[in-house]
Design an enzyme around this catalytic site. Structure first.
Site, PDB file in Angstrom:
ATOM      1  N   ASP A   1       0.680  -1.507  -0.477  1.00  0.00           N
ATOM      2  CA  ASP A   1       0.111  -0.408  -0.294  1.00  0.00           C
ATOM      3  C   ASP A   1       0.689   1.155   0.160  1.00  0.00           C
ATOM      4  O   ASP A   1       1.592   1.200  -0.029  1.00  0.00           O
ATOM      5  CB  ASP A   1      -1.113  -0.025   1.224  1.00  0.00           C
TER       6      ASP A   1
ATOM      7  N   ASN B   1      -7.153  -2.116  14.453  1.00  0.00           N
ATOM      8  CA  ASN B   1      -8.718  -2.636  13.919  1.00  0.00           C
ATOM      9  C   ASN B   1      -8.139  -4.028  12.988  1.00  0.00           C
ATOM     10  O   ASN B   1      -9.562  -3.838  13.064  1.00  0.00           O
ATOM     11  CB  ASN B   1      -9.468  -1.655  13.512  1.00  0.00           C
TER      12      ASN B   1
ATOM     13  N   HIS C   1      -6.943  -4.205  10.288  1.00  0.00           N
ATOM     14  CA  HIS C   1      -7.088  -4.372   9.152  1.00  0.00           C
ATOM     15  C   HIS C   1      -5.279  -4.596   8.840  1.00  0.00           C
ATOM     16  O   HIS C   1      -4.381  -5.133   9.292  1.00  0.00           O
ATOM     17  CB  HIS C   1      -6.764  -2.706   8.394  1.00  0.00           C
TER      18      HIS C   1
ATOM     19  N   GLU D   1      -9.715  -1.422   6.007  1.00  0.00           N
ATOM     20  CA  GLU D   1      -9.735  -1.434   6.800  1.00  0.00           C
ATOM     21  C   GLU D   1     -11.831  -2.219   6.783  1.00  0.00           C
ATOM     22  O   GLU D   1     -11.399  -2.972   6.214  1.00  0.00           O
ATOM     23  CB  GLU D   1     -10.520  -0.124   6.427  1.00  0.00           C
TER      24      GLU D   1
END
Ligand code: GLP
Length: 248
Positions: free
Chosen positions: A65, A134, A136, A141
Site C-alpha cells: 500500500d 483495528n 486491517h 479497513e
C-alpha cells in the site's frame, strides 16, 4: 501459528523464511509490508542475504500500500520507508521494486495498473503482513469486501490517529490510500502475518478466535491454504486456551 518471546525472534523467523525463499527461488516475487513490525525482519534479511551471498538481481518486490498524495521522496511515504529499510541496503533497482504511486494523477487508474502488475509478475510467492490495531491488513479497513482487488480506500479516524505517530501532526496524515485488496492478498501462494505487543491483542483475538467476517479483514486468512502467524505472547494474550489448543 508460531508463538515467540518477542520482537527479536519474530524478526529472526520471518527473515529466515524470506531468505530461504530467495535462496531457493532467486526470481521470487516478495509481497512486502511497511510499519514498525517488519523493521527487524528487513534488518535481519539484509544480513542473511549478505552473509550467504544470495543473488537478489532477479527478485521482484511488490508492496501492499501507499498513502494518497505522498510522492516517493516524501519522508513519510511507504516508498521512502522501503528504500531506507530494504531497497538501498540491498541495492535493489527501481525496476525490481513496486509500490502503488500515491501521487498518481488518477488514483483509480493507478489501482488498476497495480493489480495488473501483480498478475504480470506471475503472482506473489510470499506475502508478508502486519496487522492494524483495528484488524486491517494492508489498508483494508473493517467492512472492506473480501472480493476487493487493489483499490482506493478511505482511512478510518482510528487508523489516521494510530499512524499519526509517524507524522508531525494528525492533520498531515492523508485521508486516503491505495491498497492491495483482500482477494489480491489471498491469491499470494504463501501468507505470513506478524504481530507483536499488547497493542495488537484485540485484533489478533478477533482474527484467531472470531468468525470469518468482513468486519475483521484478517479473519479471511484462515481460509488460505498456506497461512502462518508469527506472534509474541502479548499479541496472543486474549485468545482462549481451547481455541489456542485447536489451532494448527
Ligand atoms: C499500517 C500499514 C499496515 C501495517 C499496520 C501496522 O497501517 N498499512 O500494512 O500492518 O500499519 O503497523 P505497525 O507494524 O507499525 O503496528
Amino acid at each position: 501459528m508460531i508463538e515467540v518471546d518477542g520482537k527479536e525472534t519474530l524478526g529472526e523467523l520471518s527473515s529466515e523464511m524470506l531468505a530461504e525463499l530467495v535462496e531457493k527461488k532467486p526470481d521470487a516475487v516478495l509481497g512486502l509490508a511497511t510499519g514498525s513490525t517488519p523493521e527487524d525482519t528487513y534488518k535481519k534479511l539484509i544480513k542473511k542475504i549478505n552473509t550467504r551471498k544470495l543473488d537478489t538481481s532477479r527478485l521482484t518486490t511488490i508492496n501492499l500500500d501507499e498513502y494518497e498524495g505522498l510522492s516517493p521522496d516524501h519522508p513519510m511515504s511507504y516508498h521512502a520507508f522501503m528504500k531506507e529499510h530494504l531497497y538501498q541496503p540491498l541495492g535493489l533497482s527501481e525496476a525490481q521494486t513496486h509500490l502503488p504511486k500515491g501521487d498518481a494523477p488518477d488514483l483509480y487508474e493507478e489501482a488498476e495498473r497495480y493489480e495488473r502488475l501483480i498478475q504480470e509478475c506471475g503472482g506473489i510467492d510470499l506475502q508478508l503482513l502486519g496487522i492494524g490495531e483495528n484488524g486491517h491488513i494492508g489498508f483494508n479497513e473493517p467492512g472492506t469486501p473480501f472480493t476487493t482487488r487493489t483499490h482506493v480506500v478511505d482511512l478510518t479516524a482510528n487508523t489516521r490517529e494510530v499512524n499519526a505517530r509517524f507524522f508531525d501532526r494528525l492533520e498531515d496524515v492523508p485521508h486516503r490510500a491505495i491498497t492491495m485488496g483482500i482477494t489480491s492478498i489471498m491469491e499470494a501462494r504463501k501468507v505470513v502475518l506478524l504481530a507483536n505487543g499488547d497493542r495488537k491483542k484485540d485484533a489478533m483475538t478477533r482474527l484467531i478466535a472470531g468468525a470469518i467476517n468482513e468486519e475483521a479483514p484478517a479473519s479471511i486468512l484462515k481460509k488460505h491454504p498456506d497461512f502462518t502467524i508469527i506472534a509474541d505472547k502479548a499479541a496472543l494474550a486474549g485468545i482462549p486456551a481451547d481455541v489456542r489448543a485447536n489451532w494448527g
